[in-house]
Write an enzyme that holds these catalytic residues in place. Structure first.
Site, PDB file in Angstrom:
ATOM      1  N   GLU A 178     -15.346   5.286   6.046  1.00 42.63           N
ATOM      2  CA  GLU A 178     -14.687   5.844   7.238  1.00 42.63           C
ATOM      3  C   GLU A 178     -14.647   7.372   7.145  1.00 42.63           C
ATOM      4  O   GLU A 178     -13.859   8.024   7.817  1.00 42.63           O
ATOM      5  CB  GLU A 178     -13.299   5.220   7.434  1.00 42.63           C
ATOM      6  CG  GLU A 178     -13.407   3.735   7.815  1.00 42.63           C
ATOM      7  CD  GLU A 178     -12.067   3.071   8.141  1.00 42.63           C
ATOM      8  OE1 GLU A 178     -11.056   3.775   8.230  1.00 42.63           O
ATOM      9  OE2 GLU A 178     -12.053   1.842   8.289  1.00 42.63           O
ATOM     10  N   GLU A 206      -2.346  15.370  12.560  1.00 41.53           N
ATOM     11  CA  GLU A 206      -2.933  14.179  13.182  1.00 41.53           C
ATOM     12  C   GLU A 206      -3.727  14.595  14.414  1.00 41.53           C
ATOM     13  O   GLU A 206      -3.257  15.355  15.238  1.00 41.53           O
ATOM     14  CB  GLU A 206      -1.821  13.191  13.554  1.00 41.53           C
ATOM     15  CG  GLU A 206      -2.284  11.978  14.354  1.00 41.53           C
ATOM     16  CD  GLU A 206      -3.421  11.207  13.695  1.00 41.53           C
ATOM     17  OE1 GLU A 206      -3.332  10.910  12.493  1.00 41.53           O
ATOM     18  OE2 GLU A 206      -4.429  10.926  14.394  1.00 41.53           O
ATOM     19  N   GLU A 210      -4.957   8.824   3.912  1.00 44.28           N
ATOM     20  CA  GLU A 210      -5.381   7.414   3.798  1.00 44.28           C
ATOM     21  C   GLU A 210      -6.546   7.225   4.757  1.00 44.28           C
ATOM     22  O   GLU A 210      -6.405   6.708   5.841  1.00 44.28           O
ATOM     23  CB  GLU A 210      -4.239   6.446   4.097  1.00 44.28           C
ATOM     24  CG  GLU A 210      -3.453   6.696   5.374  1.00 44.28           C
ATOM     25  CD  GLU A 210      -2.536   5.514   5.709  1.00 44.28           C
ATOM     26  OE1 GLU A 210      -2.818   4.384   5.265  1.00 44.28           O
ATOM     27  OE2 GLU A 210      -1.569   5.715   6.434  1.00 44.28           O
ATOM     28  N   LYS A 268       0.832  -1.198   0.000  1.00 45.76           N
ATOM     29  CA  LYS A 268       0.000   0.000   0.000  1.00 45.76           C
ATOM     30  C   LYS A 268       0.870   1.253   0.000  1.00 45.76           C
ATOM     31  O   LYS A 268       0.639   2.188  -0.785  1.00 45.76           O
ATOM     32  CB  LYS A 268      -0.904   0.008   1.247  1.00 45.76           C
ATOM     33  CG  LYS A 268      -1.811   1.214   1.294  1.00 45.76           C
ATOM     34  CD  LYS A 268      -2.777   1.166   2.473  1.00 45.76           C
ATOM     35  CE  LYS A 268      -2.111   1.555   3.760  1.00 45.76           C
ATOM     36  NZ  LYS A 268      -3.056   1.746   4.875  1.00 45.76           N
ATOM     37  N   TYR A 269       1.891   1.279   0.817  1.00 46.38           N
ATOM     38  CA  TYR A 269       2.719   2.488   0.894  1.00 46.38           C
ATOM     39  C   TYR A 269       3.612   2.642  -0.325  1.00 46.38           C
ATOM     40  O   TYR A 269       3.974   3.755  -0.696  1.00 46.38           O
ATOM     41  CB  TYR A 269       3.499   2.512   2.218  1.00 46.38           C
ATOM     42  CG  TYR A 269       2.539   2.670   3.374  1.00 46.38           C
ATOM     43  CD1 TYR A 269       1.824   3.866   3.511  1.00 46.38           C
ATOM     44  CD2 TYR A 269       2.269   1.638   4.247  1.00 46.38           C
ATOM     45  CE1 TYR A 269       0.889   4.021   4.524  1.00 46.38           C
ATOM     46  CE2 TYR A 269       1.335   1.785   5.261  1.00 46.38           C
ATOM     47  CZ  TYR A 269       0.642   2.975   5.395  1.00 46.38           C
ATOM     48  OH  TYR A 269      -0.292   3.126   6.379  1.00 46.38           O
TER      49      TYR A 269
END
Lengths: 717, 717
Positions: free
Chosen positions: A526, A473, A517, A390-391
């Site tokens: 989400e 974050e 993400e 994924k990364y």
């Protein structure tokens, strides 16, 4: 002895064998055990046994319907796991003759009661005598199921039921007489070919009447002719417990050993992978060549050594099977069939490490994470960070975006004079954001413990681009990890750490690239749309969002196991919740179709992230009828131009494990007739503090709208 | 390294150690691991850390309360299981000063959030600063508990809280300052002696306010002085998770090694058996003699070998501990404390095989069998048949009954002339039932698979008595096993097998002896009274029932675990059901008292098996207050005259495992003040088709009657 060592196929490694009635069942189990088989399917009573006629109790006493010597006898529970009981084949609880009917019911109850008393793991039930018309049979089974705690009932289901025959014989016969069917009311199915009936329909009628009880499973009777591969796939979502494989389905290879035709091999491979056990039925009917002939067959051919020495077992092509056999089993006429099962089992491709790790999650319901509402734990971040694929895709997306910017800026600046001092000093000019000018401002929104910061820094190094990174974050605990990372990597200058919710943060400068993400198993579930809508305030005009867009996909699905697990909660709430599941034993009734798409940045005014979708899934009549338990959901995401990140089966990114599919259950299983369509409506609803889905069936029948007003499940904003 | 290999003490084999704040916790864990300890209790933050003052977010960002370098840091979940976090000791959420209070709450929330984020197994909380007055502390903990899924909170609870001191210091201090208490409102308890407070009261207040949450446990702080043994027993039913054992509680033996006083040894032994872990706290404070001195202590004394060779570890008396140690740990000053824990752990008596088998049933709720209403499975009979001690008692009872009959008949016949032909021919005369005359008619009612038939036949052989046996069994499946037994043993003539319910069977002749095993954990709860009342119709006048009588016993009990497990069902029904449980972590608040007695044959007219009982259990004030979760039930049974069969603790039959105690829960835990009584009422109610119990508390407070009209639980007739 197990067919092979691999554990990811569950019980498939245990093979069984049908045996005649035995008065000494431990001896029988031991004898077939030497031959390789791990369990036996043995009649619960002698062939000659009939239930006593109805009687009036004498002095309050009524003799037991079973007598010592008449019935399978196990004194110690140590044998119970190696014996599956077989109910008498003559039983017809739906016979027209009331005497036969009464005796059948009495016999069935007595035999089921005895098997449960012995604590057997399962009993094999004869196939419905008149498929499609066996309500009394289902009634007795359903009553018996209510009293069972662990013993399973395996209903014998022929894959193809022979063409309807004249009315069945009125009196019970001593032997097995399961093939006949009066056929009235049971349509000849396209699945089974001219003159045959689709076994799935017979199965469905019984299990639907037994309300999909979890202890009722199917033992598929495999004949020499198989239905179409497409129709066989339906069994993938059904509770198939065993394949009953007659010796007559085998052919002989050129050396005389029993082998299966290609279609049968594929069938077994598919069921092994689903953890289904195979039971060999019938007498050995292949003449095995004598040892001398086998030895003469050339190097690698089967070698028999005199008892009691051990011999290396070989597959039908002469290849070693990796175990040795001793004579007692070797000499048994059914041994070559067991060895052939070993060969098929061991020939299956080695499973990928990733799939092995996921094995424990197969068909296990998980409620989706709510990373926006809840703060994730360190271990959760750690698990997802391990998805290097994924990364790598994110790194590639950032790399391409940086390259495109460089190219665009170079083009905008035009050919320039390296000696012109204007270019070197004007930090705000159009060329300033090139590699030699103003750094690219890249913001990672929802940085977690920092994996996208790492991926972006790697991409910048590859592209030779200067980056100014902001890591935003909202989880104050995750921020501590980023602090550690920045210090360890020497990035404290290059990366500005911001402890804030991206929806409320006031950025000090606009972002050229916004990386996130925030996707769930269904793409938007989400709340990626809502978060990115909030963050795009600080995206520079012409700035890039990675991801650029994502689309959810849906397909109707059969999954008995998941539906049962949802039902076990005994409430409505759990039927109105979507689950994250590593789907394994399931069947898609039709190919997936796209549902909702979101694009970033979102230039709509006003922005509306609510959605409504209506899908119709047509089905090929040749695939037969099927049962619908709900819908499987997936997503595809374009990170940047050609960089696709997908869990949608046709385009699934290799070796990526961060997301399992999503499952939307239906309250009740729905019968979808052959050729019938499945229609579904899905709503994505938005309110000030929550987002939720509602869903409903419109075909083949209209059903209730699930999760109205988000009463059972929602995602908090 | 574990303290010992035994598995029946759960986690007690893992010992922990309190360590100072560490920036490199993996290294700390490894270092103390070499010393023997399996986990560390480490501060979550530096001693100097304070939470940031309340601030307004700047541009939507608010810095994380924790900073890299300030807090315990774990990057990988592999360490999480070996670290228990310790919350700062200065925290006082109930401080009078609002600044201290606010900072305490902020610090507590930040530290708990960080620990949960790291996925630690548990955190140790400081003791309530003002025991008995800490509602704000409880409030913060209670909120935190709602968000936890697996991390446990261990509240430090001093066994004895030092005498009340002046009001606590207003400002938070850097170090641990947990001893002070303002004491107002917290009564000085008899338990803790003059001037001390009972730690249990402080514990109870917090956990009661947290609604007995299962993730909240107690870490008992053990001082050099212990409370009375009787008051310590209360902790047996509480969720004690750890013992915090300071090095200062140790004394030195004559060779200088740290050892514990006898009372402390007994305390540790008791908690080891309950699976409680020990954590060593404080600095090493015993000067260990140098190797030369130890070597000189004589044979068997501690031998130190030079690094890196291994040395055999020895206990404080010089006996080998069965493992070797290498130097790095050996040289650590806390090593001798760990070795002493090993010594104590390994010294515990070897557990009986029976108890080991029962270990998996400890504190596990089982709904009682209903053998009258349901037919038991073969394996259930098989399990109970293995209880040889029970059948030996039955054999003895039958033997004595036969001997008594022989003696009575011999006495009735008087001295007789062996040549008198009348005695030999009159089969119906008074002497006919003697060994040479009419056989004794013995009926086993509820014969199952036949173990009582075997026991009776053995007794008859020993007594030289001729028996005519009837084996009456209502389960038609069990009857098949008896058929097998009779054939195998050659008893088909001696034993008549009857497949009937004893309540409806018409016996062909009267029975001299009626043998049954219909007792449940509470004596009458499997309806032995109702069955035997039905069977005594065919008992001859003067005939004997085995059993003759049985009595149930009751005691109030603390059992946090069971109450939590009942509560987890989230319904009333489960609180109104009695359970069969192998009670383990429990505490009887008072000695048992007899409740209901039944005698057979029952000569009452009419027979009434309903009962009402009211019991009052006084408690010694010196034992302290306690919490009541329900009642433990047992029974004693007189099989025949002196032959007692009992699961009542004071008289429990040796090596008998057929019955575990019964547990009657209460809906809510009840606080029983020191010296307070417990009053309970129990009803045995009978209707035409069912029998049930109702129960209610009358002291220390009146409570609702449980299971009214048998709405939640009943036994079917």
């Amino acid at each position: 002895m197990v067919l092979g060592k691999r554990s990811d196929y569950g019980d498939a490694k245990y093979a069984g064998v049908q045996v005649p009635f035995s008065e000494d069942i431990p001896k029988t189990v031991e004898s077939y055990g030497l031959c390789g088989f791990d369990f036996v399917v043995a009649p619960l009573v002698r062939d000659t046994w009939l239930p006593p006629a109805p009687a009036v109790p004498e002095n309050g006493a009524l003799p037991s319907p079973l007598k010592q010597g008449d019935c399978l006898y196990i004194n110690s529970s140590q044998w119970a796991n190696q014996v599956v009981g077989a109910v008498s084949g003559w039983i017809q609880p739906d016979a027209a003759d009331p005497v036969v009917r009464q005796r059948s019911v009495a016999a069935l109850k007595a035999q089921l009661g005895w098997a449960a008393h012995l604590g057997l793991q399962a009993v094999v039930l004869p196939p419905p005598h008149a498929p499609g018309r066996c309500p009394n049979y289902a009634g007795v089974l359903n009553q018996a199921l209510q009293g069972l705690t662990h013993m399973a009932l395996w209903l014998t289901v022929p894959l193809i039921i022979p063409a309807p025959a004249p009315a069945p014989a009125p009196a019970p016969a001593g032997g097995a007489d399961n093939g006949a069917a009066d056929g009235a009311g049971a349509a000849v199915s396209a699945v089974a070919g001219a003159g045959g009936l689709d076994g799935w329909e017979a199965w469905h009628q019984v299990r639907a009447q037994c309300d999909h009880h979890n202890l009722l499973g199917a033992a598929l009777q495999v004949g020499p002719v198989l239905p179409s591969a497409a129709s066989l796939k339906r069994w993938g979502g059904e509770p198939v417990k065993a394949l009953l494989l007659p010796t007559s389905a085998f052919t002989a290879n050129k050396r005389g050993y029993p082998v299966l035709p290609k279609g049968h091999q594929e069938l077994l491979a598919a069921f092994f992978k689903m953890g289904v056990q195979v039971v060999i039925t019938g007498e050995a009917c292949h003449a095995i060549p004598p040892p001398a002939a086998a030895a003469a067959a050339g190097p690698g051919a089967k070698q028999l050594t005199p008892a009691p020495a051990a011999a290396a077992a070989v597959g039908p092509g002469g290849e070693p099977l990796g175990f040795t056999v001793t004579d007692p089993g070797e000499s048994h006429p059914l041994r070559p069939y067991w060895e052939y099962l070993c060969f098929l089992f061991r020939r299956l491709e080695v499973v990928a490490e990733q799939e092995r790790q996921e094995a424990s999650y197969r068909d296990y319901l998980q409620v989706p994470l709510q990373p926006l509402q809840d703060n994730l734990e360190s271990q959760t971040y750690e698990t997802f960070e391990k998805d290097t694929q994924k990364y790598t895709l994110y790194e590639e997306a950032v790399f391409r975006a940086l390259k495109d910017r460089q190219a665009a800026e170079a083009a905008a600046a035009g050919p320039r004079d390296p000696l012109d001092p204007a270019h070197a000093t004007d930090a705000r000019g159009p060329a300033a954001a090139s590699t030699s000018g103003r750094p690219v401002v890249l913001m990672v929104v929802g940085a977690g413990r920092g994996p996208l910061v790492r991926a972006s820094m790697r991409a910048a190094a590859r592209a030779g681009a200067r980056l100014r990174v902001y890591a935003v974050e909202k989880n104050p605990n995750a921020v501590v990890h980023i602090q550690h990372m920045l210090r360890a990597e020497g990035w404290t200058e290059a990366v500005t750490l911001v402890s804030a919710d991206m929806r409320h943060w006031e950025a000090p400068e606009p972002a050229d690239i916004l990386v996130s993400e925030l996707l769930g198993s269904f793409g938007d579930n989400e709340l990626s749309p809502e978060c990115l809508d909030g963050a795009q305030r600080f995206l520079a005009p012409g700035g890039i969002s990675i991801p650029q867009s994502y689309t959810s996909f849906l397909a109707p699905v059969t999954t008995h196991k998941l539906h049962h697990d949802v039902k076990a909660y005994k409430d409505l709430e759990h039927f109105e919740t979507p689950y994250v599941v590593r789907l394994h034993r399931h069947y898609l009734l039709a190919p997936t179709q796209p549902l909702f798409t979101f694009v970033h940045p979102n230039t709509d005014a006003p922005i509306d992230n609510s959605r409504y979708g209506s899908l119709v899934f047509p089905r090929d009549p040749a695939d037969g009828a099927a049962v619908l338990h709900g819908f499987a959901g997936y997503f595809e995401c374009v990170l940047y131009k050609g960089v696709l990140l997908s869990i949608h089966p046709p385009t699934h990114s290799d070796n990526m494990f961060s997301w399992f599919p999503i499952f939307f259950p239906l309250r009740e299983p729905v019968y979808v007739p052959a050729g019938g369509e499945v229609g579904v409506q899905v709503w994505r609803c938005c309110a000030s503090h929550k987002v939720w889905y509602e869903w409903a069936l419109s075909a083949p029948v209209a059903g209730p709208i699930h999760n109205v007003n988000g009463r059972s499940y929602w995602v908090g904003l």
